[in-house]
Each structure stands twice: as C-alpha cells, then as structure tokens.
Design a protein around this motif. Structure first.
Motif, PDB file in Angstrom:
ATOM      1  N   GLN A 207       0.825  -1.206   0.000  1.00  0.00           N
ATOM      2  CA  GLN A 207       0.000   0.000   0.000  1.00  0.00           C
ATOM      3  C   GLN A 207       0.860   1.258   0.000  1.00  0.00           C
ATOM      4  OE1 GLN A 207      -2.606  -1.478   3.349  1.00  0.00           O
ATOM      5  NE2 GLN A 207      -4.127  -0.336   2.186  1.00  0.00           N
ATOM      6  N   ALA A 208       2.059   1.174   0.597  1.00  0.00           N
ATOM      7  CA  ALA A 208       2.943   2.338   0.613  1.00  0.00           C
ATOM      8  C   ALA A 208       3.331   2.737  -0.806  1.00  0.00           C
ATOM      9  CB  ALA A 208       4.188   2.042   1.439  1.00  0.00           C
ATOM     10  N   ILE A 209       3.675   1.759  -1.633  1.00  0.00           N
ATOM     11  CA  ILE A 209       4.039   2.061  -3.020  1.00  0.00           C
ATOM     12  C   ILE A 209       2.831   2.591  -3.783  1.00  0.00           C
ATOM     13  CG2 ILE A 209       4.735   1.010  -5.213  1.00  0.00           C
ATOM     14  CD1 ILE A 209       6.631  -0.777  -3.578  1.00  0.00           C
ATOM     15  N   THR A 210       1.684   1.980  -3.573  1.00  0.00           N
ATOM     16  CA  THR A 210       0.462   2.456  -4.236  1.00  0.00           C
ATOM     17  C   THR A 210       0.193   3.911  -3.884  1.00  0.00           C
ATOM     18  OG1 THR A 210      -0.466   0.217  -4.188  1.00  0.00           O
ATOM     19  CG2 THR A 210      -2.010   2.040  -4.522  1.00  0.00           C
ATOM     20  N   TYR A 211       0.315   4.243  -2.607  1.00  0.00           N
ATOM     21  CA  TYR A 211       0.038   5.623  -2.182  1.00  0.00           C
ATOM     22  C   TYR A 211       1.114   6.578  -2.702  1.00  0.00           C
ATOM     23  CZ  TYR A 211      -1.899   9.396   0.562  1.00  0.00           C
ATOM     24  OH  TYR A 211      -2.499  10.580   0.934  1.00  0.00           O
ATOM     25  N   ALA A 212       2.364   6.119  -2.739  1.00  0.00           N
ATOM     26  CA  ALA A 212       3.464   6.989  -3.169  1.00  0.00           C
ATOM     27  C   ALA A 212       3.291   7.456  -4.602  1.00  0.00           C
ATOM     28  CB  ALA A 212       4.794   6.252  -3.009  1.00  0.00           C
ATOM     29  N   ARG A 213       2.581   6.693  -5.414  1.00  0.00           N
ATOM     30  CA  ARG A 213       2.401   7.057  -6.827  1.00  0.00           C
ATOM     31  C   ARG A 213       1.717   8.415  -6.990  1.00  0.00           C
ATOM     32  NH1 ARG A 213       3.509   2.795 -10.024  1.00  0.00           N
ATOM     33  NH2 ARG A 213       3.213   0.668  -9.234  1.00  0.00           N
ATOM     34  N   GLN A 214       0.875   8.803  -6.038  1.00  0.00           N
ATOM     35  CA  GLN A 214       0.099  10.033  -6.202  1.00  0.00           C
ATOM     36  C   GLN A 214       0.784  11.260  -5.595  1.00  0.00           C
ATOM     37  OE1 GLN A 214      -3.610   9.250  -4.239  1.00  0.00           O
ATOM     38  NE2 GLN A 214      -2.710   9.157  -2.214  1.00  0.00           N
ATOM     39  N   LEU A 215       1.945  11.082  -4.990  1.00  0.00           N
ATOM     40  CA  LEU A 215       2.614  12.187  -4.320  1.00  0.00           C
ATOM     41  C   LEU A 215       3.430  13.021  -5.293  1.00  0.00           C
ATOM     42  CD1 LEU A 215       3.778  10.361  -1.067  1.00  0.00           C
ATOM     43  CD2 LEU A 215       1.708  11.731  -1.437  1.00  0.00           C
ATOM     44  N   THR A 216       3.689  14.270  -4.901  1.00  0.00           N
ATOM     45  CA  THR A 216       4.441  15.208  -5.731  1.00  0.00           C
ATOM     46  C   THR A 216       5.660  15.715  -4.957  1.00  0.00           C
ATOM     47  OG1 THR A 216       3.076  17.063  -4.974  1.00  0.00           O
ATOM     48  CG2 THR A 216       2.381  15.928  -6.992  1.00  0.00           C
ATOM     49  N   ARG A 217       6.571  16.335  -5.672  1.00  0.00           N
ATOM     50  CA  ARG A 217       7.803  16.835  -5.063  1.00  0.00           C
ATOM     51  C   ARG A 217       7.636  18.310  -4.688  1.00  0.00           C
ATOM     52  NH1 ARG A 217      12.610  15.379  -4.425  1.00  0.00           N
ATOM     53  NH2 ARG A 217      12.260  13.405  -5.504  1.00  0.00           N
ATOM     54  N   GLU A 218       8.201  18.694  -3.522  1.00  0.00           N
ATOM     55  CA  GLU A 218       8.175  20.101  -3.120  1.00  0.00           C
ATOM     56  C   GLU A 218       9.575  20.695  -2.966  1.00  0.00           C
ATOM     57  OE1 GLU A 218       6.394  20.786   0.664  1.00  0.00           O
ATOM     58  OE2 GLU A 218       7.594  19.296   1.712  1.00  0.00           O
ATOM     59  N   ALA A 219      10.599  19.849  -2.990  1.00  0.00           N
ATOM     60  CA  ALA A 219      11.974  20.330  -2.843  1.00  0.00           C
ATOM     61  C   ALA A 219      12.914  19.322  -3.492  1.00  0.00           C
ATOM     62  CB  ALA A 219      12.320  20.506  -1.365  1.00  0.00           C
ATOM     63  N   PRO A 220      14.099  19.749  -3.903  1.00  0.00           N
ATOM     64  CA  PRO A 220      15.070  18.786  -4.435  1.00  0.00           C
ATOM     65  C   PRO A 220      15.435  17.755  -3.374  1.00  0.00           C
ATOM     66  CG  PRO A 220      15.726  21.041  -4.939  1.00  0.00           C
ATOM     67  CD  PRO A 220      14.602  21.131  -3.958  1.00  0.00           C
ATOM     68  N   ALA A 221      15.709  16.547  -3.792  1.00  0.00           N
ATOM     69  CA  ALA A 221      16.082  15.488  -2.855  1.00  0.00           C
ATOM     70  C   ALA A 221      17.302  15.918  -2.045  1.00  0.00           C
ATOM     71  CB  ALA A 221      16.373  14.197  -3.610  1.00  0.00           C
ATOM     72  N   GLY A 222      17.230  15.680  -0.747  1.00  0.00           N
ATOM     73  CA  GLY A 222      18.323  16.003   0.151  1.00  0.00           C
ATOM     74  C   GLY A 222      18.290  17.401   0.730  1.00  0.00           C
ATOM     75  N   ARG A 223      17.334  18.229   0.312  1.00  0.00           N
ATOM     76  CA  ARG A 223      17.316  19.635   0.733  1.00  0.00           C
ATOM     77  C   ARG A 223      16.351  19.945   1.886  1.00  0.00           C
ATOM     78  NH1 ARG A 223      18.932  23.047  -3.508  1.00  0.00           N
ATOM     79  NH2 ARG A 223      20.718  22.070  -4.585  1.00  0.00           N
ATOM     80  N   LYS A 224      15.334  19.123   2.090  1.00  0.00           N
ATOM     81  CA  LYS A 224      14.311  19.460   3.084  1.00  0.00           C
ATOM     82  C   LYS A 224      13.918  18.227   3.877  1.00  0.00           C
ATOM     83  CE  LYS A 224       9.759  21.657   3.571  1.00  0.00           C
ATOM     84  NZ  LYS A 224       8.635  22.330   2.865  1.00  0.00           N
ATOM     85  N   TRP A 225      13.879  18.382   5.209  1.00  0.00           N
ATOM     86  CA  TRP A 225      13.444  17.291   6.093  1.00  0.00           C
ATOM     87  C   TRP A 225      11.969  17.476   6.436  1.00  0.00           C
ATOM     88  CZ3 TRP A 225      11.293  16.934  11.017  1.00  0.00           C
ATOM     89  CH2 TRP A 225      11.289  15.654  11.592  1.00  0.00           C
ATOM     90  N   VAL A 226      11.181  16.436   6.229  1.00  0.00           N
ATOM     91  CA  VAL A 226       9.785  16.398   6.656  1.00  0.00           C
ATOM     92  C   VAL A 226       9.519  15.007   7.200  1.00  0.00           C
ATOM     93  CG1 VAL A 226       7.367  16.530   5.952  1.00  0.00           C
ATOM     94  CG2 VAL A 226       9.029  18.110   4.957  1.00  0.00           C
ATOM     95  N   TYR A 227       8.943  14.937   8.390  1.00  0.00           N
ATOM     96  CA  TYR A 227       8.660  13.638   8.999  1.00  0.00           C
ATOM     97  C   TYR A 227       7.550  12.947   8.219  1.00  0.00           C
ATOM     98  CZ  TYR A 227       7.891  10.190  12.702  1.00  0.00           C
ATOM     99  OH  TYR A 227       7.800   9.023  13.417  1.00  0.00           O
ATOM    100  N   LYS A 228       7.859  11.757   7.689  1.00  0.00           N
ATOM    101  CA  LYS A 228       6.915  11.039   6.840  1.00  0.00           C
ATOM    102  C   LYS A 228       6.920   9.563   7.217  1.00  0.00           C
ATOM    103  CE  LYS A 228       8.560  13.701   2.786  1.00  0.00           C
ATOM    104  NZ  LYS A 228       9.945  13.927   3.267  1.00  0.00           N
TER     105      LYS A 228
END
Length: 387
Positions: A207-228
């Motif tokens: 289900q994690a992979i299924t849900y991840a498909r609909q997510l979008t990017r808000e910052a370049p990888a490695g630049r922002k920490w968000v608890y997920k």
C-alpha cells in the motif's frame, strides 16, 4: 503510522499474501472482527487504549516470531538514590506509563510497571518500530543485499520509477529528506498519514508504493526534512525486496536473536500482507531495553561497524543539539533514541552506558507538555547515572 486498516479486508487479503519469509514466522489473524469505526487509534478512549496497546494482535493481522533461543540476561544493578527512585516512581504514577526500565552497563537499575502491565506482557511500539526498520536496513547493507546507501530507491523498488521518488537515494529515504510533499497531521482526516493505509490495495505491491504514486515533489532530494511515516514504510518495503524476507523474518535473525529477546515479537501487516515498517510491533518492556542495549553496543554482528554511530548521529540538524539520523532521533550530548506516539521510547546515552525504555498510554498521541515531562525525567536519570 497513525491510522489502521479495515480488519475484515486485512484478514481476507493477508490470507493470500506472498511476502517471503525464510525464518519461522507465524501468520496471525485477529480473534474476532472489530468494526472499522472502532479501529482508529486516535479516537480510542483511555480505557480502550490501555486494554488494546497490550494486545494489538487481537485486533490486527501480522507476523509473529519466537523469542531468542539464547536470552540475554539482564542482571540486577545498583539501585538509584532515593531522590531519583522517587522521581521515577512519580513519573510512572502520573504519566500513564505502563513500564519503565533503566539499564546501565547492561544491568537493571530500575524496573517497575503500571496500568496492570507486567514483565511477561507485550506493548505496542508505534513509531519506535522505525528504528527497528533502520537497523534492518543496516543489516541488509552488511549482508550485501543493499550495495550502497547512495543507491537510488528505484533500484530496489522499481515500481517507484516515474514517481516523485525518482532520483531519491536510500540514505535520503532513511533521513526523510526525499523532498516529496507530505502531510503528517494526525488531527486531519484528509492528511496523507490518515489516508495512506486506506488506499485500495493493488496486486503485487504494498500500500505504501500504491500511495506513493500520487505524491508530488516540493523540494530537491536532500534539501528538506519532513517527517513522513510513509517513507519508513517504503524503507521496510525496500529491505523486504532486497533481502527477499519479511521484516519480521529478518528481524528474527538480525535483532531478536542477537539481542537476546526474552519474548516473541509481533509485527503488524498492511492489507497486502507486508509488515508496516513505520509502526506497530509489539514486544516486552525488557526487550525494548535489550534493543537499546544492542544499539548501544554497536549491534555486532548484525550491522556494519559504526552503523549506530551514524544512524544515531544528526544527519539532519534541528538546532540546540537535536536532530534526526537514520530513523533515530538525536539529542544533545551525543545521545539518541526511538519515539512513538502515546509515550513509547528508547533513549540511549552512550557516554553513560545507559538505556532507558518507557512504554505508556499517554492521554494524547503527542504534546509539548507530555514530551517536556518525559525529557525532565530523562535528564534527571542521566544526571544521576554519573559517567
């Protein structure tokens, strides 16, 4: 993970799960169907939480592995002075704690229980499980299943190709710095964390992979920490894909046995039968302490030399000595720990050779006064533990 999945659907789907397990793992099913509206942990009342936190396997499907054949002995150590003991006793009585155990040099300096809980019982972890998943990541690196922390996550989870996780490394997933947009508001029924395990399961993926498909990017990888929490679920999926073993099966080999757990471990599964990497394993209080001792001593021979020195160091710095490592929270004084909602924690203080394990039924999932009270107790215990 803060919300749970419909029990009937879980029972139906987990029966046909194809998660590989090459260690003895018992597939568990709830004893009886529980109405969906009665499964939302954030809305359980105090009495319900106190009852269910100690027997989550009665309400949710999962995997169970046996205790270690060679249980690590935790001999008695010298008790604390009267003032420190009184502070621990008072916290236990006033904070809805179910148990507190303090180890120094691997010896028990304090162990007491509340809420009718006891040494043979198991208590749910919530996000303390994240630090277990991190340890299994380290084991997979040592075993050669994961070539490098710099590898792209899509190398191990190719179904994430073409999603917001394209270009994200294993290490960035472990530090929650993917740059993927996420809402972990536990009070918002429309938040990502509230909906991620309600997504309809798709054959052949978690289900994690299924849900991840609909997510979008808000910052370049490695630049922002968000608890997920989703990212620890994905990290668990990555370890499972790389090793060909469920998290429960791999944990039997890499945590339960080498750490010498005294009781069996239960780890909840999602609707597809995959262990939920970001949440929900259940073990004894003494085994939370054994996990802390295992990490304190370096986790040999399960993880690479120096793994916990890196995993428990601030890969992301928040200021004032606080930060985030590889799924471990980091604190001032080079200490680190695991935390879960409703007051679950393992705190490790290397320079005092100290481990403090607490399981609880806080009146709320999180809150500054609750955290501050626990921090004050930890500081008092650390100060009383010398060097």
């Amino acid at each position: 993970m803060r919300r749970f999945v419909p029990l009937l659907a879980a029972a139906m789907l987990s029966a046909c799960a194809t998660v590989p397990t090459d260690a003895p793992v018992r597939m568990t099913q709830p004893a009886a169907e529980v109405p969906l509206q009665d499964q939302q942990v954030l809305f359980w009342n105090d009495a319900t939480r106190s009852d269910r936190f100690r027997r989550m396997e009665d309400f949710f499907a999962g995997h169970e592995v046996a205790a270690a054949a060679d249980v690590r002995n935790l001999p008695a150590g010298s008790p604390y002075d009267a003032a420190t003991t009184a502070a621990l006793d008072a916290y236990l009585a006033s904070s809805d704690a179910a148990g507190i155990m303090v180890l120094q040099d691997g010896r028990v300096r304090y162990e007491k229980y509340g809420l009718g809980f006891g040494p043979q019982g198991r208590w749910t972890s919530f996000s303390v499980a994240k630090s277990f998943t991190s340890t299994l990541l380290g084991a997979a690196v040592k075993d050669g299943f994961i070539a490098s922390m710099d590898d792209p996550v899509t190398k191990y989870l190719p179904k994430l190709a073409g999603t917001a996780y394209d270009g994200v490394s294993v290490e960035q997933l472990a530090t929650m710095t993917s740059g993927v947009k996420w809402n972990e508001d536990y009070t918002d029924a429309a938040s990502d964390v509230a909906r991620m395990l309600l997504v309809a399961p798709v054959a052949g993926e978690s289900q994690a992979i299924t849900y991840a498909r609909q997510l979008t990017r808000e910052a370049p990888a490695g630049r922002k920490w968000v608890y997920k929490t989703l990212e620890t679920n994905l990290l668990g999926d990555l370890v499972t894909a790389a090793t060909g073993q469920s998290l429960a099966a791999y944990s039997k080999k890499k945590i339960v046995d080498p750490a010498g757990f005294a009781g069996p471990l239960f780890w909840m599964t999602d609707l597809t039968g995959n262990n939920i990497g970001g949440c929900c394993l259940s073990i004894r209080l003494s085994d939370y302490a054994r996990m802390g001792q295992f990490a304190l001593e370096g986790g040999q021979s399960a993880v690479p030399v120096g793994w916990f020195a890196s995993a428990g160091a601030p890969q992301v710095e928040f200021g004032d000595g606080n930060g985030y490592g590889f799924q471990w929270w980091t604190y001032p004084g080079a200490s680190f720990g695991a935390q879960g909602i409703f007051g679950q924690s393992i705190t490790i203080v290397p320079d005092r050779r100290l481990v403090i394990a607490i399981v609880s039924n806080w009146p709320a999932a999180t809150g500054k006064p609750l955290s501050a009270s626990r921090r004050a107790l930890l500081d008092q215990v650390i100060a009383a533990s010398g060097r």
